[in-house]
Design an enzyme around this catalytic site. Sequence first.
Site, mmCIF file in Angstrom:
data_model
loop_
_atom_site.group_PDB
_atom_site.id
_atom_site.type_symbol
_atom_site.label_atom_id
_atom_site.label_comp_id
_atom_site.label_asym_id
_atom_site.label_seq_id
_atom_site.Cartn_x
_atom_site.Cartn_y
_atom_site.Cartn_z
ATOM 1 N N ASP A 93 60.361 -72.665 68.756
ATOM 2 C CA ASP A 93 60.028 -71.281 68.588
ATOM 3 C C ASP A 93 59.195 -70.807 69.921
ATOM 4 O O ASP A 93 59.311 -69.731 70.287
ATOM 5 C CB ASP A 93 58.725 -71.261 67.545
ATOM 6 N N LYS B 130 62.090 -78.963 67.014
ATOM 7 C CA LYS B 130 60.804 -78.778 66.176
ATOM 8 C C LYS B 130 60.411 -80.168 65.849
ATOM 9 O O LYS B 130 60.284 -80.688 64.523
ATOM 10 C CB LYS B 130 61.135 -77.979 64.886
ATOM 11 N N ASP C 286 72.353 -71.824 68.886
ATOM 12 C CA ASP C 286 73.026 -70.758 68.461
ATOM 13 C C ASP C 286 72.130 -69.550 68.656
ATOM 14 O O ASP C 286 72.321 -68.707 69.049
ATOM 15 C CB ASP C 286 73.408 -70.872 66.963
HETATM 16 C C1 IPM Z 1 78.627 -69.068 68.070
HETATM 17 C C2 IPM Z 1 78.863 -67.809 66.803
HETATM 18 C C3 IPM Z 1 79.390 -69.085 65.978
HETATM 19 C C4 IPM Z 1 78.367 -70.259 65.334
HETATM 20 C C5 IPM Z 1 79.868 -68.568 64.444
HETATM 21 C C6 IPM Z 1 80.899 -67.448 64.722
HETATM 22 C C7 IPM Z 1 80.125 -69.676 63.411
HETATM 23 O O1 IPM Z 1 77.707 -67.404 66.414
HETATM 24 O O2 IPM Z 1 79.600 -69.438 68.520
HETATM 25 O O3 IPM Z 1 77.365 -68.760 68.531
HETATM 26 O O4 IPM Z 1 77.360 -69.800 64.845
HETATM 27 O O5 IPM Z 1 78.221 -71.125 66.095
HETATM 28 MG MG MG Z 2 76.136 -67.645 67.831
#
Ligand code: IPM
Ligand code: MG
Length: 370
Positions: A227, A194, A251
Amino acid sequence: MASNKSLLILPGDGIGAEAMGQVRKVVDWMDNRRSVTFDVSEDLVGGAAIDRHGVPLADETMDRALEADAVLLGAVGGPKWDNLDFSIKPERGLLRLRKEMELFANLRPALCFDALVEASSLKPELVSGLDIMIVRELTGGVYFGEPRGIEDLENGERRGINTQVYTTSEIRRVAEVAFDLARKRDGRVCSVEKANVMESGLLWREEVSKLHGEGNDDIELSHMYADNCSMQLVRTPKQFDVILTDNLFGDMLSDTAAMLTGSLGMLPSASLGSVDALGRRKAMYEPVHGSAPDIAGQDKANPLATILSFAMALRYSYDHGEEADLIEQSVATLLKEGKRTGDIMAEGCELLSCSQMGDALVRKLDEASA
Ligand code: IPM
Ligand code: MG
């Protein structure tokens, strides 16, 4: 004689244990049928470690992970541990492994198996043949940035703080991985941040562009705001080859990309550190899905993401690409023959339990290598 390669298995919580049980069958098969043998050890992480040791990752387990040629992790977390103090939640065990092993590059392939095209929530023509690689930065950004915490203010309010922070070297080393991967694929990297709102995003964009100019201009580089990327992923996902992004955006975008392929239950991932003087690189492999407490212990889980994570370990850590191919092809054949766990079940297919899927895969491996 060279000693066997070591593999540390950390099943964790929820469906982690049953999925890992199926991996064990594949590991045994590799030993018996291909003479590809591992020194396998097993230990606790997440809620399972909290129950035994009071912490989500014991120091001894951390040491074993640092020693191992590769770590294979199941999943962590569950409602039982939801109300624990933040610093000892199951997830902290996973984050500690990533941080202390310095696994800064998280590779999350989103590959749509032909047989699962119908399982996607998108139209078949949008996802058929989909093959994206998300490279997510894994040891920096807002997940680890300081200052962090929850503090009491004088006016009686509370304030929650997290810090998004990246340095030049953190950006460059993960971008390097993305360029290298693109070189073996379709030669395109889309870098996502971003930069319109965040200084750390602007720095990200500048450093990736700079690195591109330093001997990586055989790769086609584009930039996209996060986004927009999330929108493009569900609009025309096949426009992407390699997506390079930070920890938090990665993530989120990797969950989206995973679902495009039909089920979170299908997707493996590899987390890699840098190559040391001996040519070794620390690595941990884990499915993208979580511990799925709602179906845990019922022999219903899809073990394929964990098995495919082991295949990635064979390819990236153990130099057994041929065996990795064998597993991936056998999974594709199983799916083509209509073998399904509940998460990917479709009309006219055969519903298998977690352990039946493991057994079916081992039979396919037998057939494929007969
Ligand atoms: C992932 C999971 C983890 C993260 C969690 C469980 C800490 O969502 O590996 O994508 O947020 O990285
Ligand atoms: Mg995750």
